[in-house]
Write an enzyme that holds these catalytic residues in place. Sequence first.
Site, PDB file in Angstrom:
ATOM      1  NE  ARG A 110       9.628  16.124  15.327  1.00  0.00           N
ATOM      2  CZ  ARG A 110       9.858  17.053  16.242  1.00  0.00           C
ATOM      3  NH1 ARG A 110       9.116  18.131  16.280  1.00  0.00           N
ATOM      4  NH2 ARG A 110      10.798  16.859  17.125  1.00  0.00           N
ATOM      5  CE  LYS A 132       4.838  -0.984   0.897  1.00  0.00           C
ATOM      6  NZ  LYS A 132       5.089  -2.351   0.418  1.00  0.00           N
ATOM      7  CD  GLU A 174       4.838  -4.075  -9.838  1.00  0.00           C
ATOM      8  OE1 GLU A 174       3.871  -4.534  -9.207  1.00  0.00           O
ATOM      9  OE2 GLU A 174       6.028  -4.272  -9.482  1.00  0.00           O
ATOM     10  CE  LYS A 214       0.664   0.709  -4.427  1.00  0.00           C
ATOM     11  NZ  LYS A 214       2.067   0.812  -4.688  1.00  0.00           N
ATOM     12  CD  GLU A 224       3.623  -4.748   2.770  1.00  0.00           C
ATOM     13  OE1 GLU A 224       3.647  -3.909   1.855  1.00  0.00           O
ATOM     14  OE2 GLU A 224       4.529  -5.551   2.993  1.00  0.00           O
ATOM     15  NE  ARG A 228       1.038  -0.830   0.490  1.00  0.00           N
ATOM     16  CZ  ARG A 228       1.293   0.464   0.452  1.00  0.00           C
ATOM     17  NH1 ARG A 228       0.798   1.241   1.398  1.00  0.00           N
ATOM     18  NH2 ARG A 228       2.028   0.984  -0.510  1.00  0.00           N
ATOM     19  CG  ASN A 232       4.397  -7.603  -0.781  1.00  0.00           C
ATOM     20  OD1 ASN A 232       4.678  -6.529  -1.298  1.00  0.00           O
ATOM     21  ND2 ASN A 232       4.239  -7.752   0.526  1.00  0.00           N
ATOM     22  CG  HIS A 235       6.794  -7.893  -5.960  1.00  0.00           C
ATOM     23  ND1 HIS A 235       5.648  -8.040  -6.717  1.00  0.00           N
ATOM     24  CD2 HIS A 235       7.310  -6.686  -6.318  1.00  0.00           C
ATOM     25  CE1 HIS A 235       5.478  -6.954  -7.471  1.00  0.00           C
ATOM     26  NE2 HIS A 235       6.474  -6.123  -7.239  1.00  0.00           N
ATOM     27  CG  HIS A 239      11.921  -8.057  -4.609  1.00  0.00           C
ATOM     28  ND1 HIS A 239      11.043  -7.761  -3.587  1.00  0.00           N
ATOM     29  CD2 HIS A 239      11.873  -7.003  -5.455  1.00  0.00           C
ATOM     30  CE1 HIS A 239      10.484  -6.574  -3.823  1.00  0.00           C
ATOM     31  NE2 HIS A 239      10.970  -6.097  -4.944  1.00  0.00           N
ATOM     32  CG  HIS A 254      10.875  -4.033 -10.169  1.00  0.00           C
ATOM     33  ND1 HIS A 254      11.244  -4.709  -9.029  1.00  0.00           N
ATOM     34  CD2 HIS A 254       9.531  -3.803 -10.057  1.00  0.00           C
ATOM     35  CE1 HIS A 254      10.182  -4.879  -8.266  1.00  0.00           C
ATOM     36  NE2 HIS A 254       9.128  -4.338  -8.859  1.00  0.00           N
TER      37      HIS A 254
HETATM   38  N1  GLY Z   1       4.814  -1.886  -4.128  1.00  0.00           N
HETATM   39  C1  GLY Z   1       3.894  -2.551  -3.308  1.00  0.00           C
HETATM   40  C2  GLY Z   1       3.199  -1.641  -2.353  1.00  0.00           C
HETATM   41  O1  GLY Z   1       3.154  -0.442  -2.561  1.00  0.00           O
HETATM   42  O2  GLY Z   1       2.698  -2.118  -1.377  1.00  0.00           O
END
Ligand code: GLY
Length: 349
Positions: A110, A132, A174, A214, A224, A228, A232, A235, A239, A254
């Site tokens: 956990r 993430k 980025e 960031k 998000e 947040r 994107n 993206h 993507h 990428h």
């Molecule tokens: N890669 C975008 C984020 O971390 O929200």
Amino acid sequence: MNQKIIITEDQDLAVELSRAIEELNPKGIFVLCDETTRKMCFSRIQTIPEIQKAPVHTIGAGDSHKNLDTLSSVWQFLCENGATRHSVLINLGGGMVTDLGGFAASTFKRGMRYINIPTTLLGAVDAAVGGKTGINFNGLKNEIGVINPASHVIIDTLFFGTLDIYNKLSGYAEILKHGLIFSKEEWTKVLQFDVERFDLIELRQILRDSINVKQQIVKKDPFEKNIRKALNFGHTIGHAIESLSHEKNDPVLHGYAVAWGLVAELYLSHALLGFSRECVSQAKAYIQETYGKPKFISCKDYDRLFELMRHDKKNMSCDQISFTLLSDFGQVQTDQFVDQKLLFEAIEY
Ligand code: GLY
């Protein structure tokens, strides 16, 4: 979100890592590498006595290994070597290692703590920061995961010296995105960096500011729900371009796809929200000169790109593709919907 970001000065990665370990005071240290970082990067941290004693697990390099089997091998390694929730996992690698290792640590018993040491620029400026984590599943990228930050992210730009120019530029895309979503000053500054020389000392300050952009956003909205989504930008189309390149067996990195996505989404930003036309042209010229053009795309692919965007996991439903756009530098508008005709114009642009 509590996460310490440390950008090391001259070669003191080992010093910073020792300090982080001391702060965490863990019961057991474990290291995760991939085949490349085990060979090329591990020696930089092996000088620390605690690391010399630590069990090390090496996984295959590359996105194809970001799967359930590899994840299971990390859990197995932690079990077999007696890790507890008071232990710490050190992830040494690019985004694949920090995403998968972060997920393994976040779910083991956990949740145990973890430290990220990104070895690519893309990892340092994006994947390793902000919590993430996850793996690919069922043919979909990052389909399974959680948001749970590393306690420390330790960045040493010396690692990036060994990257080829394509991977350096991929990471830099980025940084360009962070410039656009933050301010005109930040954007102007990132354009001034000499990407051909790629001076790693000069990069440190740019990186510091870029990660700060960031971090500020993630602090306000770690899960998000709203702002947040600014991260994107570029993206949704990016993507789709990246996926199309894989379908055509002509894969692009990428960051290249993101850079082209930025141009198309700036076009949408101008058309829908009045972002300055002149600035869109300036960004297009810079990106075209630095990243070239996506030559593998023709107008015959627009329907497929549209289809790929409809299945983007950021959408609330397949009927509406959700974009994050800009009305100006740093002025983010989330949940913008675009009709197909305008979208095709943006891709054409
Ligand atoms: N890669 C975008 C984020 O971390 O929200």
